[in-house]
Design a protein around this motif. Structure first.
Motif, short mmCIF file in Angstrom:
data_model
loop_
_atom_site.label_atom_id
_atom_site.label_comp_id
_atom_site.label_asym_id
_atom_site.label_seq_id
_atom_site.Cartn_x
_atom_site.Cartn_y
_atom_site.Cartn_z
N ARG A 42 0.82 -1.21 0.00
CA ARG A 42 0.00 0.00 0.00
C ARG A 42 0.86 1.26 0.00
N ARG A 43 1.95 1.23 0.75
CA ARG A 43 2.84 2.39 0.82
C ARG A 43 3.46 2.69 -0.56
N MET A 44 3.79 1.64 -1.30
CA MET A 44 4.36 1.84 -2.63
C MET A 44 3.30 2.29 -3.63
N HIS A 45 2.05 1.85 -3.44
CA HIS A 45 0.97 2.36 -4.26
C HIS A 45 0.83 3.87 -4.06
N ALA A 46 0.97 4.30 -2.81
CA ALA A 46 0.86 5.74 -2.53
C ALA A 46 2.00 6.51 -3.20
N ALA A 48 3.53 5.61 -5.92
CA ALA A 48 3.25 5.61 -7.36
C ALA A 48 2.15 6.61 -7.69
N GLN A 49 1.20 6.81 -6.79
CA GLN A 49 0.14 7.79 -7.03
C GLN A 49 0.71 9.21 -7.09
N VAL A 50 1.80 9.46 -6.36
CA VAL A 50 2.47 10.76 -6.44
C VAL A 50 2.99 10.97 -7.86
N LEU A 51 3.56 9.92 -8.44
CA LEU A 51 4.04 10.03 -9.82
C LEU A 51 2.89 10.22 -10.81
N VAL A 52 1.80 9.51 -10.58
CA VAL A 52 0.63 9.63 -11.47
C VAL A 52 0.08 11.06 -11.41
N GLU A 53 -0.03 11.59 -10.20
CA GLU A 53 -0.54 12.95 -10.04
C GLU A 53 0.40 13.97 -10.66
N ALA A 54 1.70 13.78 -10.50
CA ALA A 54 2.67 14.70 -11.11
C ALA A 54 2.59 14.63 -12.63
N GLN A 55 2.39 13.44 -13.15
CA GLN A 55 2.26 13.29 -14.60
C GLN A 55 1.01 14.01 -15.11
N ALA A 70 10.67 17.70 -5.14
CA ALA A 70 11.34 16.87 -4.14
C ALA A 70 10.48 15.66 -3.79
N GLY A 71 9.18 15.85 -3.70
CA GLY A 71 8.28 14.73 -3.41
C GLY A 71 8.26 13.71 -4.53
N VAL A 72 8.30 14.19 -5.76
CA VAL A 72 8.32 13.28 -6.91
C VAL A 72 9.62 12.49 -6.92
N ALA A 73 10.73 13.16 -6.67
CA ALA A 73 12.03 12.48 -6.66
C ALA A 73 12.09 11.45 -5.54
N ARG A 74 11.56 11.81 -4.36
CA ARG A 74 11.56 10.89 -3.22
C ARG A 74 10.67 9.68 -3.50
N ALA A 75 9.50 9.93 -4.08
CA ALA A 75 8.59 8.83 -4.42
C ALA A 75 9.21 7.91 -5.46
N PHE A 76 9.85 8.51 -6.46
CA PHE A 76 10.50 7.71 -7.50
C PHE A 76 11.63 6.86 -6.92
N ASP A 77 12.45 7.46 -6.07
CA ASP A 77 13.57 6.73 -5.46
C ASP A 77 13.06 5.57 -4.60
N ASP A 78 12.04 5.83 -3.77
CA ASP A 78 11.49 4.78 -2.91
C ASP A 78 10.89 3.64 -3.74
N LEU A 79 10.15 4.02 -4.76
CA LEU A 79 9.47 3.01 -5.58
C LEU A 79 10.48 2.18 -6.37
N THR A 80 11.46 2.80 -6.96
CA THR A 80 12.45 2.03 -7.72
C THR A 80 13.31 1.17 -6.81
N ALA A 81 13.63 1.67 -5.61
CA ALA A 81 14.40 0.85 -4.67
C ALA A 81 13.62 -0.40 -4.28
N HIS A 82 12.33 -0.22 -4.03
CA HIS A 82 11.49 -1.38 -3.67
C HIS A 82 11.38 -2.36 -4.82
N LEU A 83 11.16 -1.86 -6.02
CA LEU A 83 10.99 -2.74 -7.17
C LEU A 83 12.30 -3.43 -7.55
#
Length: 124
Positions: A42-46, A48-55, A70-83
């Motif tokens: 769920r945390r990673m879905h959230a 990814a939703q930051v990226l969707v909203e930014a897009q 900064a939020g987009v970069a942080r969300a991207f880093d967290d999501l890619t690290a998890h994946l």
């Protein structure tokens, strides 16, 4: 201000990772997230939703100013690290072992029931 190509490249990278790790077809990111379902926390879905909203916001030049870079970069880093941490072979082995364990358990239960029936009927 976040540049449109920057967000698009991040979304494309996340889409590549989702298709590689979960085997979902390349579609728009919200659809891919829907397809991954509960396999993605769920945390990673959230994130990814930051990226969707930014897009979505970056498609309009005036709304693109509202994107938190900064939020987009942080969300991207967290999501890619998890994946990146997901091991596809290990997930596949786990699924196979889970099915094998369920089949073995069912065979043991049936065999135990059969032996109990033999004992109860007086054959053993």
């Amino acid at each position: 201000m976040v540049q449109m190509p920057d967000i698009e490249s991040k979304v494309a990278a996340v889409q590549d990772l989702l298709s590689e790790k979960f085997g979902v077809r390349k579609r728009p990111l919200p659809k891919m997230l829907q397809r991954t379902g509960r396999r993605l926390p769920r945390r990673m879905h959230a994130r990814a939703q930051v990226l969707v909203e930014a897009q979505r916001l970056s498609a309009n030049p005036k709304l693109a100013q509202m994107v938190d870079q900064a939020g987009v970069a942080r969300a991207f880093d967290d999501l890619t690290a998890h994946l990146d941490a997901i091991d596809v072979a290990d997930r596949r082995k786990g699924a196979i072992l889970s099915v094998a364990a369920a089949v073995a358990f069912n065979i043991l239960v049936v065999a135990g029931g059969f032996i109990f029936w033999l004992w109860w009927a007086g054959y053993v």
